[in-house]
Design a protein around this motif. Structure first.
Motif, mmCIF file in Angstrom:
data_model
loop_
_atom_site.group_PDB
_atom_site.id
_atom_site.type_symbol
_atom_site.label_atom_id
_atom_site.label_comp_id
_atom_site.label_asym_id
_atom_site.label_seq_id
_atom_site.Cartn_x
_atom_site.Cartn_y
_atom_site.Cartn_z
ATOM 1 N N LEU B 83 0.894 -1.295 -0.199
ATOM 2 C CA LEU B 83 0.102 0.019 0.084
ATOM 3 C C LEU B 83 0.800 1.390 -0.112
ATOM 4 O O LEU B 83 2.044 1.468 0.750
ATOM 5 N N GLN B 84 0.437 2.209 -0.820
ATOM 6 C CA GLN B 84 0.876 3.596 -0.868
ATOM 7 C C GLN B 84 0.193 4.375 0.197
ATOM 8 O O GLN B 84 -0.936 3.913 0.609
ATOM 9 N N GLY B 85 0.769 5.450 0.638
ATOM 10 C CA GLY B 85 -0.113 6.466 1.534
ATOM 11 C C GLY B 85 -1.302 6.710 0.861
ATOM 12 O O GLY B 85 -1.188 7.341 -0.542
ATOM 13 N N GLY B 86 -2.492 6.806 1.325
ATOM 14 C CA GLY B 86 -3.845 7.028 0.715
ATOM 15 C C GLY B 86 -4.186 5.967 -0.227
ATOM 16 O O GLY B 86 -5.246 6.296 -0.826
ATOM 17 N N GLN B 87 -3.807 4.816 -0.024
ATOM 18 C CA GLN B 87 -4.318 3.816 -0.553
ATOM 19 C C GLN B 87 -4.945 2.672 0.530
ATOM 20 O O GLN B 87 -4.614 2.591 1.594
ATOM 21 N N ALA B 88 -6.023 1.913 0.233
ATOM 22 C CA ALA B 88 -6.667 1.058 0.958
ATOM 23 C C ALA B 88 -6.913 -0.267 0.046
ATOM 24 O O ALA B 88 -6.371 -0.190 -0.975
ATOM 25 N N HIS B 89 -7.080 -1.259 1.022
ATOM 26 C CA HIS B 89 -7.547 -2.614 0.264
ATOM 27 C C HIS B 89 -8.055 -3.713 1.412
ATOM 28 O O HIS B 89 -8.255 -3.329 2.427
ATOM 29 N N TYR B 90 -8.792 -4.352 0.522
ATOM 30 C CA TYR B 90 -9.758 -5.457 1.143
ATOM 31 C C TYR B 90 -8.641 -6.379 1.694
ATOM 32 O O TYR B 90 -7.661 -7.068 1.389
ATOM 33 N N SER B 91 -9.105 -6.987 3.045
ATOM 34 C CA SER B 91 -8.330 -7.910 3.587
ATOM 35 C C SER B 91 -9.067 -8.493 4.779
ATOM 36 O O SER B 91 -10.265 -8.410 4.843
ATOM 37 N N ALA B 92 -8.470 -9.495 5.497
ATOM 38 C CA ALA B 92 -9.070 -10.040 6.722
ATOM 39 C C ALA B 92 -8.382 -10.313 7.726
ATOM 40 O O ALA B 92 -7.064 -10.617 7.459
ATOM 41 N N MET B 93 -8.782 -10.636 8.975
ATOM 42 C CA MET B 93 -8.149 -11.238 10.088
ATOM 43 C C MET B 93 -8.777 -12.430 10.375
ATOM 44 O O MET B 93 -9.705 -12.844 10.213
ATOM 45 N N LEU B 94 -7.611 -13.445 10.434
ATOM 46 C CA LEU B 94 -8.024 -14.536 10.370
ATOM 47 C C LEU B 94 -7.598 -15.543 11.750
ATOM 48 O O LEU B 94 -6.773 -14.871 12.528
ATOM 49 N N TYR B 95 -8.339 -16.573 12.150
ATOM 50 C CA TYR B 95 -7.781 -17.154 13.183
ATOM 51 C C TYR B 95 -6.863 -18.470 12.884
ATOM 52 O O TYR B 95 -6.810 -18.361 11.713
ATOM 53 N N PRO B 96 -6.195 -18.879 13.641
ATOM 54 C CA PRO B 96 -4.779 -19.748 13.250
ATOM 55 C C PRO B 96 -5.279 -20.831 12.291
ATOM 56 O O PRO B 96 -4.633 -21.398 11.386
ATOM 57 N N ASN B 97 -6.629 -21.153 12.317
ATOM 58 C CA ASN B 97 -7.012 -22.315 11.360
ATOM 59 C C ASN B 97 -7.541 -21.735 10.063
ATOM 60 O O ASN B 97 -8.109 -22.608 9.456
ATOM 61 N N GLY B 98 -7.329 -20.543 9.926
ATOM 62 C CA GLY B 98 -7.543 -20.093 8.745
ATOM 63 C C GLY B 98 -9.123 -19.543 8.374
ATOM 64 O O GLY B 98 -9.313 -19.172 7.066
ATOM 65 N N THR B 99 -9.957 -19.344 9.526
ATOM 66 C CA THR B 99 -11.184 -18.901 9.221
ATOM 67 C C THR B 99 -11.234 -17.469 9.823
ATOM 68 O O THR B 99 -10.132 -17.089 10.241
ATOM 69 N N PHE B 100 -12.409 -16.842 9.621
ATOM 70 C CA PHE B 100 -12.427 -15.612 9.624
ATOM 71 C C PHE B 100 -12.694 -14.954 11.200
ATOM 72 O O PHE B 100 -13.646 -15.396 11.892
ATOM 73 N N ASP B 102 -12.754 -11.522 11.178
ATOM 74 C CA ASP B 102 -13.528 -10.367 10.493
ATOM 75 C C ASP B 102 -13.048 -10.117 9.031
ATOM 76 O O ASP B 102 -11.721 -10.280 8.874
ATOM 77 N N ASP B 103 -13.691 -9.665 8.161
ATOM 78 C CA ASP B 103 -13.013 -8.844 7.106
ATOM 79 C C ASP B 103 -12.933 -7.575 7.262
ATOM 80 O O ASP B 103 -13.699 -6.981 8.031
ATOM 81 N N VAL B 104 -12.073 -6.880 6.683
ATOM 82 C CA VAL B 104 -11.629 -5.551 6.892
ATOM 83 C C VAL B 104 -11.275 -4.714 5.817
ATOM 84 O O VAL B 104 -10.839 -5.283 4.648
ATOM 85 N N VAL B 105 -11.019 -3.403 5.732
ATOM 86 C CA VAL B 105 -10.568 -2.523 4.815
ATOM 87 C C VAL B 105 -9.227 -1.900 5.730
ATOM 88 O O VAL B 105 -9.555 -1.169 6.461
ATOM 89 N N VAL B 106 -8.103 -2.266 4.993
ATOM 90 C CA VAL B 106 -6.862 -1.570 5.754
ATOM 91 C C VAL B 106 -6.537 -0.251 4.863
ATOM 92 O O VAL B 106 -6.555 -0.266 3.555
ATOM 93 N N HIS B 107 -6.430 0.967 5.489
ATOM 94 C CA HIS B 107 -6.305 2.172 4.788
ATOM 95 C C HIS B 107 -4.598 2.504 5.327
ATOM 96 O O HIS B 107 -4.556 2.602 6.706
ATOM 97 N N LYS B 108 -3.930 2.809 4.435
ATOM 98 C CA LYS B 108 -2.439 3.212 4.782
ATOM 99 C C LYS B 108 -2.500 4.973 4.876
ATOM 100 O O LYS B 108 -2.610 5.468 3.894
ATOM 101 N N LEU B 109 -2.664 5.524 6.198
ATOM 102 C CA LEU B 109 -2.653 6.905 6.293
ATOM 103 C C LEU B 109 -1.331 7.505 5.726
ATOM 104 O O LEU B 109 -1.643 8.519 5.300
ATOM 105 N N SER B 110 -0.520 6.989 6.283
ATOM 106 C CA SER B 110 0.839 7.480 6.222
ATOM 107 C C SER B 110 1.954 6.307 6.562
ATOM 108 O O SER B 110 1.353 5.240 7.152
ATOM 109 N N ASP B 111 3.132 6.415 6.163
ATOM 110 C CA ASP B 111 4.079 5.576 6.998
ATOM 111 C C ASP B 111 3.926 5.225 8.457
ATOM 112 O O ASP B 111 3.720 6.562 9.109
#
Lengths: 138, 380
Positions: B83-100, B102-111
């Motif tokens: 990600l560059q500053g000002g960019q976002a993407h779809y992602s997810a936080m997983l449990y160790p077994n690979g299930t969810f 939550d799904d999330v959108v990560v925004h890079k505000l700045s470094d």
């Protein structure tokens, strides 16, 4: 949308009888006309499908005779009385949303009553309004 | 019911929704508008014009400090180093077994500064999870900013023209899944993100969550969009819009019992990253030949509406899966659903049945998404 544009005042004709499952019946002689109440259509939202019985089907009071579906939910229809279906509103197959625009005059079926005494077990308009008020906590 | 209402959480726009005569429902502990003028009208406004949603119930977690990138990348399956500053993407936080989690959108505000937007129903669980997983990592500070913002989604082909009237920022320069800060309705440094959950072009803006400001911005957006037929839209339309676009909803298509590959979200799991929670399990699932069941799109062939939780069966009635989300699709004017079925039944055009109140009703597997927004025609 302007404020209050959809603040419809719900109405329950005094010459209809009502069920706690939100159907109405208007009786003329031995024939009852059945629909769902304004409260029911409003709770369901945009109606997209009505499952109708067939002419000649025998209905039993309090039993399911069909269903009505909105975009977000499905709701069974319960017969207010026992009797035989003499007509169904075919218009609802292509235009189920007519129930949303006027629930009180958009009928679903007509039924020949087999026991007119059952009508006394149904709610009056005032009782039905009181019942809804209790249900919704207003 | 009166008692229950008192304990429900409210966004800063609660009184505004009631003024609009919204039908309110309990959504994951929040008193939220499910519809205003009508679900179908709201859905169509977003597909053909513009609609506004209050999505302030969504949560916002900030990870800040020199260790924040390492923390985000440990916590979420996508690769935030891209990600560059000002960019976002779809992602997810997983449990160790690979299930969810939550799904999330990560925004890079700045470094060294990331904002993770999370679901409303999982807010507390998510914040606890974040702290438990990366709280010990050096150089990262976790802030829960969930209550700081009124988050408004302005969505639809006329979203740009609507919002452009209220900001000096040139919105045409914000690409899909990018964001910037600008003046909106006279407020400085409002985060303006070209994101959404409708499958349509649009923006999500983050304004201060005090009631007067929230109500004022809401009203100004409605006024700006009036010429395009803007209407307030509730969670009902939000759900049918995201379903037509085949976007996952936590508790339906994704959950703690469904893994990334089953959900068809493997492209967002960057297994080439050194490490992230859930990676080992995903590598193992892949090595074992992939998932045994898959999320598919279903379109009803015969008359009937599939709903969440209805069984999916073969044509001879053998139960093979379950509908995760099903509804009439107001724009496509079809009855559609998403469902999990064993992979051998997941091929496009496979005929299956949905059990609708005791009756088997024919459906077929169709490609996802059901709806894709039309490509902009660029005139030479």
């Amino acid at each position: 949308m302007k404020d209050g544009e959809n603040a419809k005042i719900m109405s329950y004709p005094a010459d209809y009888k009502y069920t706690k499952e939100h159907e109405w019946i208007q009786v003329d002689g031995a024939v009852g006309t059945v629909g769902i109440t304004d409260y029911a259509q409003n709770s369901l939202g945009d109606i997209v499908f009505v499952e109708l019985p067939k002419i000649g089907d025998v209905l039993e009071s309090g039993k399911i005779f069909g269903s009505v579906e909105s975009v977000k939910a499905v709701s069974d229809l319960f017969s207010p009385v026992s009797g035989t279906v003499t007509a169904v509103n075919e218009e609802l197959v292509g235009a189920p949303e007519k129930i949303n625009s006027d629930a009180n005059t958009t009928w679903i079926l007509k039924v020949e009553l087999s026991d007119a005494a059952q009508l006394s077990g149904l709610l009056s308009a005032a009782d039905y309004e009181a019942f809804i008020a209790e249900e919704t906590g207003h | 019911m009166a008692e229950a209402t008192a304990t429900l959480r409210k966004t800063a726009l609660n009184a505004t929704h009631r003024t609009h005569k919204a039908k309110m429902v309990d959504f994951g502990g929040w008193d939220m508008p499910v519809e205003y003028s009508g679900l179908i009208a709201e859905h169509l406004a977003v597909r053909t014009g513009v609609g506004i949603f209050d999505v302030s119930h969504m949560g916002d977690i900030q990870l800040r400090g020199p260790g924040s990138l390492a923390a985000v990348n440990q916590l979420c399956m996508n690769d935030a180093s891209k990600l560059q500053g000002g960019q976002a993407h779809y992602s997810a936080m997983l449990y160790p077994n690979g299930t969810f989690v939550d799904d999330v959108v990560v925004h890079k505000l700045s470094d060294n500064d990331y904002l993770i937007v999370i679901n409303a129903g999982t807010r507390e669980k998510d914040v606890q999870w974040v702290r438990s997983q990366i709280g010990h990592m050096p150089g990262v500070h976790v802030n829960d900013f969930s209550d700081y913002y009124t988050q408004l989604a302005i969505q639809g082909p006329k979203a740009v023209e609507t919002l452009q009237k209220l900001t000096s920022t040139d919105l045409s320069t914000i690409k899909n899944y990018w964001f910037t800060w600008g003046q909106v309705c006279g407020l400085h440094n409002v985060m303006i993100a070209r994101t959404g959950y409708t499958g349509e072009d649009g923006f999500e803006i983050y304004v201060p969550s005090d009631e007067p400001t929230s109500a004022r911005v809401w009203a100004e957006v409605l006024e700006a969009g009036a010429e395009f037929g803007i209407i307030p839209c509730g969670l009902g339309a939000r759900n049918t819009l995201r379903l037509e676009s085949a976007m996952a909803l936590y508790g339906h298509e994704i959950s703690e019992t469904i893994n990334v590959f089953e959900a068809g979200l493997g492209r967002y799991a960057k297994l080439e990253k050194d490490s992230f929670v859930g990676k080992a399990a995903l590598v193992e699932i892949q090595a074992a030949g992939g998932p045994k069941r898959k999320l598919v799109g279903l379109e009803m062939i015969d008359r009937g509406i599939a709903r969440d939780g209805y069984p999916v069966a073969t044509l001879d009635g053998t139960k093979i899966g379950e509908v995760t989300s099903g509804s009439p699709a107001p724009f496509l004017k079809k009855n559609i659903a998403m469902a999990y079925v064993p992979v051998q039944y997941a091929g496009v055009d496979e005929e299956l049945a949905v059990e609708i109140r005791g009756q088997l009703v024919k459906a077929k597997v169709v490609p996802l998404p059901f709806y894709k927004k039309p490509k902009k025609v660029v005139l030479a």
